[in-house]
Design a protein around this motif. Structure first.
Motif, PDB file in Angstrom:
ATOM      1  N   LEU A  86      30.666   3.908  18.284  1.00 29.85           N
ATOM      2  CA  LEU A  86      29.236   4.047  17.979  1.00 29.85           C
ATOM      3  C   LEU A  86      28.591   5.019  18.960  1.00 29.85           C
ATOM      4  O   LEU A  86      27.770   5.858  18.592  1.00 29.85           O
ATOM      5  N   PHE A  87      29.001   4.887  20.233  1.00 29.23           N
ATOM      6  CA  PHE A  87      28.454   5.768  21.266  1.00 29.23           C
ATOM      7  C   PHE A  87      28.794   7.223  20.959  1.00 29.23           C
ATOM      8  O   PHE A  87      27.942   8.113  21.085  1.00 29.23           O
ATOM      9  N   ILE A  88      30.048   7.456  20.520  1.00 27.53           N
ATOM     10  CA  ILE A  88      30.454   8.828  20.205  1.00 27.53           C
ATOM     11  C   ILE A  88      29.619   9.374  19.057  1.00 27.53           C
ATOM     12  O   ILE A  88      29.155  10.520  19.081  1.00 27.53           O
ATOM     13  N   ILE A  89      29.403   8.527  18.044  1.00 30.19           N
ATOM     14  CA  ILE A  89      28.612   8.995  16.901  1.00 30.19           C
ATOM     15  C   ILE A  89      27.190   9.323  17.356  1.00 30.19           C
ATOM     16  O   ILE A  89      26.623  10.365  16.998  1.00 30.19           O
ATOM     17  N   ALA A  90      26.623   8.429  18.187  1.00 29.94           N
ATOM     18  CA  ALA A  90      25.264   8.684  18.681  1.00 29.94           C
ATOM     19  C   ALA A  90      25.233   9.982  19.494  1.00 29.94           C
ATOM     20  O   ALA A  90      24.327  10.818  19.335  1.00 29.94           O
ATOM     21  N   LEU A  91      26.254  10.149  20.315  1.00 31.80           N
ATOM     22  CA  LEU A  91      26.333  11.358  21.144  1.00 31.80           C
ATOM     23  C   LEU A  91      26.379  12.606  20.267  1.00 31.80           C
ATOM     24  O   LEU A  91      25.707  13.610  20.545  1.00 31.80           O
ATOM     25  N   THR A  92      27.150  12.512  19.194  1.00 31.37           N
ATOM     26  CA  THR A  92      27.253  13.654  18.279  1.00 31.37           C
ATOM     27  C   THR A  92      25.895  13.988  17.680  1.00 31.37           C
ATOM     28  O   THR A  92      25.497  15.155  17.611  1.00 31.37           O
ATOM     29  N   ILE A  93      25.201  12.925  17.244  1.00 28.73           N
ATOM     30  CA  ILE A  93      23.894  13.174  16.636  1.00 28.73           C
ATOM     31  C   ILE A  93      22.970  13.842  17.646  1.00 28.73           C
ATOM     32  O   ILE A  93      22.281  14.825  17.334  1.00 28.73           O
ATOM     33  N   VAL A  94      22.998  13.334  18.883  1.00 28.31           N
ATOM     34  CA  VAL A  94      22.152  13.941  19.918  1.00 28.31           C
ATOM     35  C   VAL A  94      22.522  15.414  20.109  1.00 28.31           C
ATOM     36  O   VAL A  94      21.653  16.288  20.170  1.00 28.31           O
ATOM     37  N   CYS A  95      23.826  15.679  20.167  1.00 29.78           N
ATOM     38  CA  CYS A  95      24.263  17.064  20.382  1.00 29.78           C
ATOM     39  C   CYS A  95      23.818  17.969  19.247  1.00 29.78           C
ATOM     40  O   CYS A  95      23.320  19.072  19.465  1.00 29.78           O
ATOM     41  N   VAL A  96      24.009  17.482  18.018  1.00 30.36           N
ATOM     42  CA  VAL A  96      23.632  18.314  16.868  1.00 30.36           C
ATOM     43  C   VAL A  96      22.143  18.589  16.886  1.00 30.36           C
ATOM     44  O   VAL A  96      21.695  19.735  16.723  1.00 30.36           O
ATOM     45  N   VAL A  97      21.362  17.539  17.116  1.00 31.48           N
ATOM     46  CA  VAL A  97      19.910  17.708  17.119  1.00 31.48           C
ATOM     47  C   VAL A  97      19.490  18.662  18.239  1.00 31.48           C
ATOM     48  O   VAL A  97      18.676  19.568  18.041  1.00 31.48           O
ATOM     49  N   ALA A  98      20.103  18.467  19.408  1.00 28.56           N
ATOM     50  CA  ALA A  98      19.737  19.321  20.544  1.00 28.56           C
ATOM     51  C   ALA A  98      20.087  20.772  20.260  1.00 28.56           C
ATOM     52  O   ALA A  98      19.292  21.678  20.516  1.00 28.56           O
TER      53      ALA A  98
END
Lengths: 388, 385
Positions: free
Chosen positions: A216-228
């Protein structure tokens, strides 16, 4: 339920792919450079995470373990971004317009990086430091003292060879001393394990299945990265410049955009994203010097399928390839098809491909088939840039 | 151009014939040296190494053909190399074993898989060594070139194809013995054990004429109209297309030829190293093949052969003496060749020679402009001036 679980796992695998491919796609879109060392940047990020974790353990004891990841992410980003910047400044900027040569040069760099993490110790570190000090110090002095293109070029070559020689001699001499502190490798050639922090162990139970926090953390991290990344490219000043140079380099140069700086910045940014991906894969398993190789070809496929200069294409392609590979590889399709009598041959067919490596075979066949219809990816570039 | 026409066609023809003759004599002398002098001079082990590297030089010729001349950088030549090796190894296995080769029984396979059947015959195996890799290369090339996929995209796709073949051969224990590969050391051919010193000598001697034949083929292909077309494809594909040629057909053809050449090299390498396994399809090995050509000099043919020999001997020496240094060295070699010596050693020597003869510097371009972004190029020129 089982399907949900598989899809979830597939997505979490593909999100690592997505972070890595994002960096690669930006670099490729802007400069037409394919970075074969991208996998090694992932590996560097993973090792940076390991180093941060070891540091926390040494200083704070076991309690430090719960916090390290928050520091490891920026450290991994910065370390790989700096290495990427160094690569761009020292090699790649001389190779623009020669993409195939860049391919080979980055491969050479990746070999060096791979051996570097295996054999890096304080003596090697000191050797490199000596080299940098001599070479760049010498350069600075030369720049002041000498004018004339020709003499400076010759002097530079001599300086390079001299400082390289001195650095190698230093390293060899240091290596022969008995001080184990100097010659003990930082990371051994064997794989290293990064323990996930406490709060990432365990998971959310839903029904009979647990969604692990780490994934879940990895998925959240990915979303943050994409958005950023999206925000950076679309909203910030430098993002605007990057997009401008991607679309039309000479026009951007005419309008006063420092294209060289944009190139360097983009390369650093793309490498940094690979570092974050590396940080994420430490949560999935142990880390070795060759781990980058596992990801690199998939990452390239994402760029090929996704098309150039389009974030959405990269995202769709990464999710599709990652999830599909996982679903086929875990035998999910075969399992789904078996109950239906009429589809049994099809089920057998999927069973044949139901290992991780065979799944890649099938996905590649699908990609080749896909490229027959859309040769330049899901979202091909349109207009004048399309056929250059 | 005007200077050339004034010499006259007859004189030019004679001159060309003379240089060709010279080259032929040189090749024959070198071949005789390799065949007769080397076995006497070198120990069995060294000779075996030389034989292997000559086999790799054959592969390098194939890569030079598509990369140096046509501008297609293939990072997947390991596929064709291994296919050639497997084709011969399968035949040798069948020839020696009574019934099924041993490893099949390990995995409980009782019937020979269908694609093994034709390998009972020796002529078929020999043809397959060339034809199977060419067909695979041709098919792959057709599917890719048809869509005008080129440049870096092509390179990446070949690399992915390599990984796919690697995975396939690695995973299929029941069909082709998976990771373990096929051993040829203990097999027999025409009453001689392949691994014996006598067998090895035969294969070494066989490698030399095959290398020369390949060289002659490449030389023939690249010297005539076809060769000029290949270079035109490298330098400006769109213009070739507008001139009424179909680039897809030519690129597919030359890629298939190169694949077949790699197959021959692979087969010879296999019998001399004693085993073919999916390791021959590792990504690193295929990229190394490219660096042989780059070191020697692209579009020189001889450069590819020399590069293959030099780099491989350096590899055996360094990875033997200082295993730590080898990867650093190889990495540095990649960087150096690309940045400082883009024409390779031979190309550099030639261009320097031209420079001295004419007394001025002449720019030799080995880079395909089709790969270049014209806008980028223009900008670079502008900023530099």
């Amino acid at each position: 339920m089982l399907l949900l679980q598989s899809v979830f796992n597939g997505i979490s695998v593909s999100s690592v792919l997505l972070i890595a491919a994002l960096g690669l796609a930006i670099i490729f879109g802007l400069m037409g450079v394919i970075n074969l060392a991208h996998g090694e940047f992932i590996m560097l990020g993973a090792y940076a995470t390991f180093a941060v974790q070891s540091g926390f353990k040494a200083v704070l004891g076991e309690s430090g373990l719960s916090l390290y990841i928050i520091f490891a992410l920026p450290v991994a980003f910065i370390v790989t971004a700096l290495v990427g910047l160094a690569l761009e400044r020292s090699v790649i900027r001389f190779l623009y317009g020669r993409p195939l040569d860049t391919l080979l040069a980055t491969w050479g760099f990746s070999l060096i990086l791979r051996q570097f993490v295996r054999s890096v110790d304080w003596s090697l570190f000191i050797g490199i430091a000596v080299f940098c000090l001599l070479f760049f110090g010498g350069l600075a002095i030369l720049r002041r003292r000498l004018d004339g293109q020709q003499t400076r070029k010759g002097a530079n070559t001599i300086l390079l060879l001299l400082s390289l020689g001195i650095a190698i001699v230093t390293r060899v001499l240091l290596g022969q001393t008995d001080a184990t502190a100097l010659t003990k490798p930082w990371f051994s050639a064997r794989n290293v394990d990064v323990t996930a922090p406490n709060w990432l162990q365990g998971g959310v139970p839903i029904g009979s299945f647990q969604f692990p926090f780490a994934r879940l953390f990895i998925i959240a991290l990915t979303i943050v990265c994409v958005v950023a990344t999206y925000w950076f490219l679309q909203r910030s000043r430098w993002g605007l410049r990057i997009r401008a140079v991607t679309q039309n380099r000479s026009m951007s140069a005419c309008l006063g955009i420092p294209t060289r700086k944009v190139d360097a910045l983009t390369f650093a940014l793309g490498s940094g994203l690979a570092g974050i991906a590396g940080c994420a894969i430490t949560l999935l398993g142990s880390v070795g010097p060759n781990i980058g190789q596992n990801y690199i070809v998939d990452t390239f496929m994402v760029v090929v399928v996704g098309g150039v200069g389009n974030l959405v294409g990269t995202i769709v392609a990464a999710l599709a390839i990652g999830t599909l590979t996982y679903l086929i590889g875990s035998g999910m399709f075969a399992l789904l098809l078996t109950p239906v009598e009429a589809l049994n041959p099809l089920a057998d067919f999927f069973t044949f491909f139901a290992t991780t490596s065979m799944a890649k075979v099938m996905v590649f066949a699908l990609i080749i088939a896909f490229l027959q219809f859309r040769p330049s990816g899901i979202f091909p570039p349109k207009g004048r840039t399309a056929e250059s | 151009m005007t200077a050339e026409t004034s010499i006259g066609t007859v004189g030019r023809k004679r001159q060309r014939r003379q240089t060709l003759l010279m080259e032929g004599v040189a090749v024959v002398v070198i071949a005789l040296l390799l065949i007769f002098a080397m076995p006497a001079l070198l120990s069995g082990f060294r000779l075996n190494l030389l034989g292997r590297f000559l086999a790799l030089a054959i592969v390098a010729l194939g890569i030079d053909l598509i990369w140096g001349y046509t501008g297609l950088l293939s990072l997947g030549h390991g596929i064709f190399f291994a296919l050639g090796g497997y084709a011969l190894a399968m035949h040798l296995q069948l020839r020696t074993a009574e019934g099924l080769p041993d490893f099949f029984t390990l995995y409980g396979v009782e019937e020979l898989p269908w694609f093994w059947q034709p390998f009972h015959s020796f002529p078929f195996a020999v043809v397959a060594v060339i034809l199977v890799p060419s067909l695979v290369a041709g098919l792959f090339g057709y599917l890719v070139f048809r869509n005008r996929i080129r440049g870096v995209y092509f390179s990446i796709l070949t690399q992915a194809a390599l990984l796919v073949f690697f995975n396939f051969f690695n995973g299929q224990q029941e069909l082709i013995n998976g990771t373990n590969g096929l051993k040829t050391d203990t097999t027999e051919i025409f009453g001689v054990t392949v691994g014996s010193s006598q067998g090895q000598l035969v294969f070494y001697v066989l490698t030399v004429p095959l290398l020369i034949a390949t060289y002659a083929l490449c030389r023939w292909l690249t010297s005539g109209r076809f060769g000029r077309l290949l270079i035109a494809l490298r330098d400006d594909e769109s213009r070739v297309r507008f001139s009424g040629y179909n680039p897809t057909a030519f690129k597919t053809l030359v890629f298939a030829v190169s694949g077949g050449i790699a197959g021959v090299g692979g087969a010879l390498y296999t019998v001399q190293s004693g085993i073919i396994s999916p390791a021959a399809m590792e990504i690193a090995f295929s990229i190394e093949m490219v660096i042989w050509v780059a070191v020697g000099g692209r579009a020189t043919l001889i450069g590819g052969i020399l590069g293959a020999l030099v780099v491989n001997f350096a590899k055996t020496f360094l990875s033997d003496q200082y295993p730590e240094v080898w990867l650093f060295f190889l990495g540095a070699l990649f960087l150096l060749v690309v940045t400082i010596l883009p024409e390779g050693v031979l190309g550099w020597l030639r261009s320097q020679g031209v420079k001295q003869m004419l007394g001025k510097s002449k720019k030799v371009s080995t880079y395909s402009s089709l790969e270049q972004n014209p806008e980028e190029e223009r900008e670079r020129e502008n900023t530099e001036n």
